[in-house]
Design a protein around this motif. Sequence first.
Motif: not given
Length: 615
Positions: A373-374, A503-510, A555-559
């Motif tokens: 779904d991602s 899995m760059k920050p933009g992807f994680v934010n989306r 693991v991602f913390i605040n992006g």
Amino acid sequence: MERLPMVGLRLSLKQRYFLLLCFAVGAIIAYQFARNRLEVERMSRVEGLMANSSQFTLERKPFHILGGSIHYFRVPRGYWEDRLLKMKACGLNTLTTYVPWNLHEPERGVFNFEDQLDLEAYLRLAASLGLWVILRPGPYICAEWDLGGLPSWLLRDQNMKLRTTYPGFTAAVNSFFNQLIKKVVSHQYSKGGPIIAVQVENEYGSFARDEDYMPFIKEALLSRGITELLLTSDNRDGLRHGGVKGALETINFQKLNLNDIKYLDGIQPNKPKLVMEYWSGWFDLWGDLHHVYTAEDMIPVVTEILKLGMSINLYMFHGGTNFGFMSGAFAVGIPAPKPMVTSYAQPLPELPSHQERRAYQPVVIHQHLSLWDSLHFTDKPLKSEKPVNMENLPVNNNNGQSYGYTLYETTITSKGILNSKNNIRDRALVFVDKHFVAVLDYKTQELALPDGKKGKRTLSLLVENCGRVNYGKTLDDQRKGLVGDIELNKRPLCDFIIRSLDMKPGFVNRLESSGHWMSMRQRPSFPGFFQARLYVNSFPKDTFIKLPGWSKGVVFINGKNLGRFWSIGPQQTLYVPGPWLHKGDNQVIVFEEQETDGKILFATSPDYGMTVDVQ
């Protein structure tokens, strides 16, 4: 009560102009005074670090380099000063640091020297604390870092010959040095800065594929304004081929062998001797034990080095963390590369001003999102008849994919034997119609696909780049993803749809803003993303994440990408810097490949796993 006059409100226009003029003149005088003071300080510097006799001299006085390595890119910027102060408190006088090309130029021609990568700020900080600096700008740094610090987009050239005078490589080096060296020139000793020496490449003697390469790097430094002492560094076996005329050769080791020192003295008589890397620890590999080099083992070696009148640099003084996907891989003397763990720390005794840590209360996962779904948050997929390796995908402004995962999907119409032909780099989760089948890697290259419904089925391979080799002679072979054909019943598969999951920050934010997250009341599927909230009710402190009921992921913390975790160890915790948290709710997203117990734990101390002494 008598009202006092409000000074400044009744000034005439001429008076205001006069005051402004006074302020301007004062500012100019102050600026000129500061400039003159710096110029006097610079002019008063008689002579930088010299190696003209058996003893280093600085300002024409005998000088011992007592150094330690701390890499700015492995330490949160908020902790740079803390780490350097601890170094100075231990009596060291020199900071050494590498420069990671792959972080500073993530895409060809796109440079980043800001925030965490503000090298000039790091140099200014060292100077303000009274530390000298030995700069090790590469372009290759090894450092147990992905591809030894070389950017992966170099490998888009199928004929690339890294660390040689191959035109495609030298052109890229020249472009990078054009940006890098102009930033560090003014921080040299002769300009009033802290840099007393600069290293020419790194451990080239163990690679040594091109006799013209080291002269090229040396000239690339000199022609751009480097004027301080030049160094090279190699282990004992590399000393024969790693030097370059005009640069002092230094040695790297962990166990002192007097014959090695005699050899160095023989090829370079009447010169000061520097242990450029005294290895105060050792790297760990996933699935192995945690290496420990005790202080009891170190002290007699360091004592003997100093008794011999040699200078020394502790590698590392403080290791830090391979945040994100930056850890390298090891491939010397073993049949297949083995990836390195996220932590790069060596245990040190407690020091003054120790950073307070906190074991936050466990948090419970409240939402999940399946990998499938991602996918609409990723870049446009590539349709290709043949598999395309990660670096040659048409993503990131045609610089390819550097890190993370790549999903390869195709249609199959039969069961049978799937054979990777050893073309998976490095590890693939295999799915049929989104149902997990098995893992293919260097050890397991063949598996039987299960029976299923008749007709077309979707075969998916989620391939992980576990880290590129950072040392040895296989650097040119570090392309990732699928690097060749995959066969089903001895026939190559074709017609792939390929998606980049870097899995760059933009992807994680989306992902975070997606409306597709599902409650944990609904059974999650794997692989998937799992979201939780860590509430911090006071000033944030350092902590360590523990995931005992999970298997493998990121693991991602605040992006921000904390790095990889893997239940096979040895590392069992991930470092969470306090500066990356904030008061209130903090977003935690975990990408997990295969299982979860739905909880995230926290601890005040790292757990590096079962130990073994460095031999």
